[in-house]
Design a protein around this motif. Structure first.
Motif, mmCIF file in Angstrom:
data_model
loop_
_atom_site.group_PDB
_atom_site.id
_atom_site.type_symbol
_atom_site.label_atom_id
_atom_site.label_comp_id
_atom_site.label_asym_id
_atom_site.label_seq_id
_atom_site.Cartn_x
_atom_site.Cartn_y
_atom_site.Cartn_z
ATOM 1 N N PHE A 22 -16.859 -7.253 -23.686
ATOM 2 C CA PHE A 22 -18.017 -7.177 -22.788
ATOM 3 C C PHE A 22 -17.999 -8.350 -21.817
ATOM 4 O O PHE A 22 -17.737 -9.496 -22.200
ATOM 5 C CB PHE A 22 -19.316 -7.202 -23.592
ATOM 6 N N ALA A 23 -18.273 -8.069 -20.546
ATOM 7 C CA ALA A 23 -18.329 -9.107 -19.519
ATOM 8 C C ALA A 23 -19.448 -8.762 -18.547
ATOM 9 O O ALA A 23 -19.404 -7.715 -17.884
ATOM 10 C CB ALA A 23 -16.993 -9.213 -18.791
ATOM 11 N N ALA A 24 -20.460 -9.636 -18.466
ATOM 12 C CA ALA A 24 -21.606 -9.366 -17.597
ATOM 13 C C ALA A 24 -21.252 -9.502 -16.127
ATOM 14 O O ALA A 24 -21.908 -8.906 -15.265
ATOM 15 C CB ALA A 24 -22.744 -10.319 -17.955
ATOM 16 N N GLY A 25 -20.226 -10.291 -15.818
ATOM 17 C CA GLY A 25 -19.863 -10.492 -14.420
ATOM 18 C C GLY A 25 -20.976 -11.224 -13.677
ATOM 19 O O GLY A 25 -21.495 -12.235 -14.137
ATOM 20 N N THR A 26 -21.358 -10.705 -12.522
ATOM 21 C CA THR A 26 -22.413 -11.324 -11.718
ATOM 22 C C THR A 26 -23.802 -10.837 -12.117
ATOM 23 O O THR A 26 -24.800 -11.293 -11.549
ATOM 24 C CB THR A 26 -22.185 -11.021 -10.230
ATOM 25 N N LEU A 27 -23.876 -9.916 -13.069
ATOM 26 C CA LEU A 27 -25.172 -9.362 -13.487
ATOM 27 C C LEU A 27 -25.939 -10.380 -14.330
ATOM 28 O O LEU A 27 -25.433 -10.887 -15.322
ATOM 29 C CB LEU A 27 -24.961 -8.073 -14.278
ATOM 30 N N ILE A 28 -27.170 -10.667 -13.906
ATOM 31 C CA ILE A 28 -28.043 -11.570 -14.650
ATOM 32 C C ILE A 28 -29.318 -10.829 -15.013
ATOM 33 O O ILE A 28 -29.984 -10.252 -14.148
ATOM 34 C CB ILE A 28 -28.379 -12.827 -13.828
ATOM 35 N N VAL A 29 -29.667 -10.828 -16.292
ATOM 36 C CA VAL A 29 -30.846 -10.121 -16.772
ATOM 37 C C VAL A 29 -31.721 -11.099 -17.565
ATOM 38 O O VAL A 29 -31.339 -11.518 -18.656
ATOM 39 C CB VAL A 29 -30.459 -8.930 -17.667
ATOM 40 N N PRO A 30 -32.881 -11.485 -17.022
ATOM 41 C CA PRO A 30 -33.785 -12.378 -17.760
ATOM 42 C C PRO A 30 -34.286 -11.701 -19.039
ATOM 43 O O PRO A 30 -34.499 -10.491 -19.075
ATOM 44 C CB PRO A 30 -34.932 -12.619 -16.769
ATOM 45 N N ASN A 31 -34.446 -12.487 -20.092
ATOM 46 C CA ASN A 31 -34.958 -11.966 -21.357
ATOM 47 C C ASN A 31 -34.162 -10.744 -21.846
ATOM 48 O O ASN A 31 -34.726 -9.735 -22.273
ATOM 49 C CB ASN A 31 -36.440 -11.603 -21.241
ATOM 50 N N ALA A 32 -32.867 -10.818 -21.732
ATOM 51 C CA ALA A 32 -32.007 -9.677 -22.082
ATOM 52 C C ALA A 32 -32.179 -9.276 -23.544
ATOM 53 O O ALA A 32 -32.345 -10.112 -24.428
ATOM 54 C CB ALA A 32 -30.549 -10.022 -21.806
ATOM 55 N N ASN A 33 -32.176 -7.982 -23.780
ATOM 56 C CA ASN A 33 -32.274 -7.448 -25.133
ATOM 57 C C ASN A 33 -31.125 -6.474 -25.380
ATOM 58 O O ASN A 33 -30.263 -6.279 -24.515
ATOM 59 C CB ASN A 33 -33.625 -6.757 -25.355
ATOM 60 N N ASN A 34 -31.101 -5.867 -26.563
ATOM 61 C CA ASN A 34 -29.991 -4.979 -26.927
ATOM 62 C C ASN A 34 -29.870 -3.790 -25.990
ATOM 63 O O ASN A 34 -28.763 -3.336 -25.672
ATOM 64 C CB ASN A 34 -30.172 -4.485 -28.360
ATOM 65 N N TRP A 35 -31.012 -3.265 -25.580
ATOM 66 C CA TRP A 35 -31.000 -2.123 -24.663
ATOM 67 C C TRP A 35 -30.329 -2.509 -23.349
ATOM 68 O O TRP A 35 -29.523 -1.759 -22.800
ATOM 69 C CB TRP A 35 -32.434 -1.657 -24.434
ATOM 70 N N ASP A 36 -30.659 -3.714 -22.841
ATOM 71 C CA ASP A 36 -30.046 -4.204 -21.604
ATOM 72 C C ASP A 36 -28.537 -4.334 -21.766
ATOM 73 O O ASP A 36 -27.770 -4.050 -20.838
ATOM 74 C CB ASP A 36 -30.637 -5.566 -21.227
ATOM 75 N N VAL A 37 -28.115 -4.776 -22.945
ATOM 76 C CA VAL A 37 -26.677 -4.946 -23.200
ATOM 77 C C VAL A 37 -25.941 -3.618 -23.067
ATOM 78 O O VAL A 37 -24.881 -3.532 -22.432
ATOM 79 C CB VAL A 37 -26.453 -5.541 -24.607
ATOM 80 N N LEU A 38 -26.491 -2.559 -23.652
ATOM 81 C CA LEU A 38 -25.828 -1.257 -23.605
ATOM 82 C C LEU A 38 -25.768 -0.711 -22.184
ATOM 83 O O LEU A 38 -24.768 -0.096 -21.774
ATOM 84 C CB LEU A 38 -26.547 -0.273 -24.529
ATOM 85 N N ILE A 39 -26.826 -0.933 -21.405
ATOM 86 C CA ILE A 39 -26.826 -0.493 -20.006
ATOM 87 C C ILE A 39 -25.792 -1.283 -19.217
ATOM 88 O O ILE A 39 -25.053 -0.734 -18.387
ATOM 89 C CB ILE A 39 -28.226 -0.648 -19.390
ATOM 90 N N ALA A 40 -25.715 -2.595 -19.463
ATOM 91 C CA ALA A 40 -24.735 -3.431 -18.768
ATOM 92 C C ALA A 40 -23.311 -3.036 -19.133
ATOM 93 O O ALA A 40 -22.406 -3.088 -18.289
ATOM 94 C CB ALA A 40 -24.981 -4.904 -19.106
ATOM 95 N N ALA A 41 -23.090 -2.646 -20.389
ATOM 96 C CA ALA A 41 -21.752 -2.202 -20.809
ATOM 97 C C ALA A 41 -21.364 -0.927 -20.064
ATOM 98 O O ALA A 41 -20.193 -0.746 -19.681
ATOM 99 C CB ALA A 41 -21.726 -1.972 -22.313
ATOM 100 N N GLN A 42 -22.330 -0.045 -19.866
ATOM 101 C CA GLN A 42 -22.052 1.164 -19.088
ATOM 102 C C GLN A 42 -21.699 0.814 -17.644
ATOM 103 O O GLN A 42 -20.824 1.439 -17.040
ATOM 104 C CB GLN A 42 -23.261 2.096 -19.120
#
Length: 403
Positions: free
Chosen positions: A256-276
């Protein structure tokens, strides 16, 4: 279907009778003295009658075709238990007369004709030998789904699948002036081998079970083959390629690599969306998301300070993200996730479909009236595009999204 045919027949008969009656009446009334308008009407009626006759023939053909398709529709869809019971019934003479034959036998299970094998599909029917007991075995729920159900599955007659693995590359197409040098594209293609591996186990059961097809079929389905599929899931997802293990998806997947994506207060749901998103930026589309049931449950029950669900859709029972199924499996390591294009990134090849074999000459079966049942399959797993899969842990991925 019978009611439809009856109505079509009645409709055709009524329409044809009405038109013939009108044409005959016009001819009799005119007695050869029709004016041009009447003659034209009679001609039109005659053509209409011809057209109705042609339409009736088409209706007959369509009705016959519809009936065939209807029959095929019911015959073409079979549950795993249907196919298993058919095989057991075909071998009824071996089962019911097993004590006389004393000869091992077996059969392969054609999974091409089988729908999804789930714990909700039960064998039903009466016992061959009536007894005061429950039919079959009460189902134990194993998994929500098996990996095989979300993958492309093929067959092979070889012991090794040799394929080209695409590991990306450099360069690309661009506009070029007349007479100018064209850009070069370099693809990192690697020839790989995916060896066929065997998954197998055996049971020893009383000979009396051989006389009871529903009970035997239920036992083989809910205990034998479900247990086999659990190992298959583990191998496809986490096989490390050593010894007789498959080289699974997780070994090949990109981190997994977020790259330039920054998500405040990231949670598990955010992680799965970012992986997509990571897959999409690599020009892949995820077809399945695999998580541990505990992680899924924690996501589903997460609430804010006011007691409101953070994910109301998930709390309502929807288990998809942008239409992609979120599949719970105890095979998935707690705290981790696996997202990927399971249709195009990899493929499962059956060298030998799950087979069931019966043997009476094994160990002390003869003196204990036991039968040995061997269940096994042989399969290979080529990973065509490692970049089509993203893996990671929720803890690490959330930290990556915050920075």
């Amino acid at each position: 279907m019978e009611e439809l045919e009856k109505q079509i027949t009645e409709l055709k008969g009524d329409l044809k009778t009405l038109i013939e009656k009108e044409v005959k009446a016009m001819e009799e009334n005119s007695k050869g003295k029709m004016d041009e308008t009447a003659k034209e009407q009679a001609k039109n009626m005659a053509e209409l009658l011809k057209s109705v006759t042609e339409q009736n023939e088409r209706i007959d053909k369509l009705a016959a075709k519809a009936k065939d398709n209807l029959n095929l529709g019911f015959q073409g869809i079979k549950s795993f238990q249907d196919v298993l019971e058919e095989n057991l019934t075909k071998n009824l003479n071996f089962l019911t007369d097993y004590k006389v034959n004393k000869k091992g036998f077996g059969f392969d299970i054609d999974k091409k004709a089988v729908g999804i094998m789930g714990s909700g599909n039960n064998l039903v029917g009466s016992y061959l030998v009536p007894a005061d007991r429950q039919a079959g075995i009460i189902n134990r729920i194993y998994e929500q789904a098996h990996v095989r159900e979300v993958m492309t599955v093929g067959t092979t007659s070889s012991n090794t699948i040799r394929y080209i693995q695409d590991n990306g590359g450099e360069g690309g197409f661009t506009t070029v002036a007349e007479g100018a040098l064209k850009p070069q594209i370099d693809r990192d293609l690697e020839i790989k081998d995916a060896p066929v591996r065997k998954i197998a186990a055996y049971f020893r059961v009383p000979e009396e079970m051989m006389e009871d097809i529903p009970y035997l079929g239920s036992f083989l389905t809910n205990v034998g083959l479900e247990e086999l599929k659990l190992v298959e899931d583990q191998q496809v997802l986490y096989g490390d390629g050593t010894g007789q293990n498959l080289t699974g998806v997780n070994v090949n997947a990109s981190a997994f690599a977020a790259g330039t994506l920054i998500v405040p207060n990231a949670n598990n749901w955010d992680v799965l969306i970012a992986a997509q998103l990571q897959l999409r930026m690599g020009r892949y589309i995820s077809t399945a998301i695999w998580v541990n049931p505990t992680d899924y449950t924690q996501m589903r029950l997460s609430k804010d300070a006011n007691g409101n669900y953070l994910f109301p859709e998930l709390a309502a029972g929807l288990s998809t993200i942008d239409g992609v199924p979120v599949i719970q499996s105890t095979i998935v390591t707690l705290g981790s996730f696996l997202v990927g294009d399971f249709r195009r990134g990899a493929q499962l090849f059956d060298r030998m479909s799950a087979s069931v074999r019966f043997y009476d000459q094994d160990q002390d079966n003869a003196v204990k009236n036991l039968v040995t049942i061997v269940i096994e399959e042989r399969l290979a797993l080529p990973i065509y595009r490692p970049a089509a899969f993203v893996k990671g842990t929720f803890a690490t991925a959330k930290t990556d999204l915050l920075s």
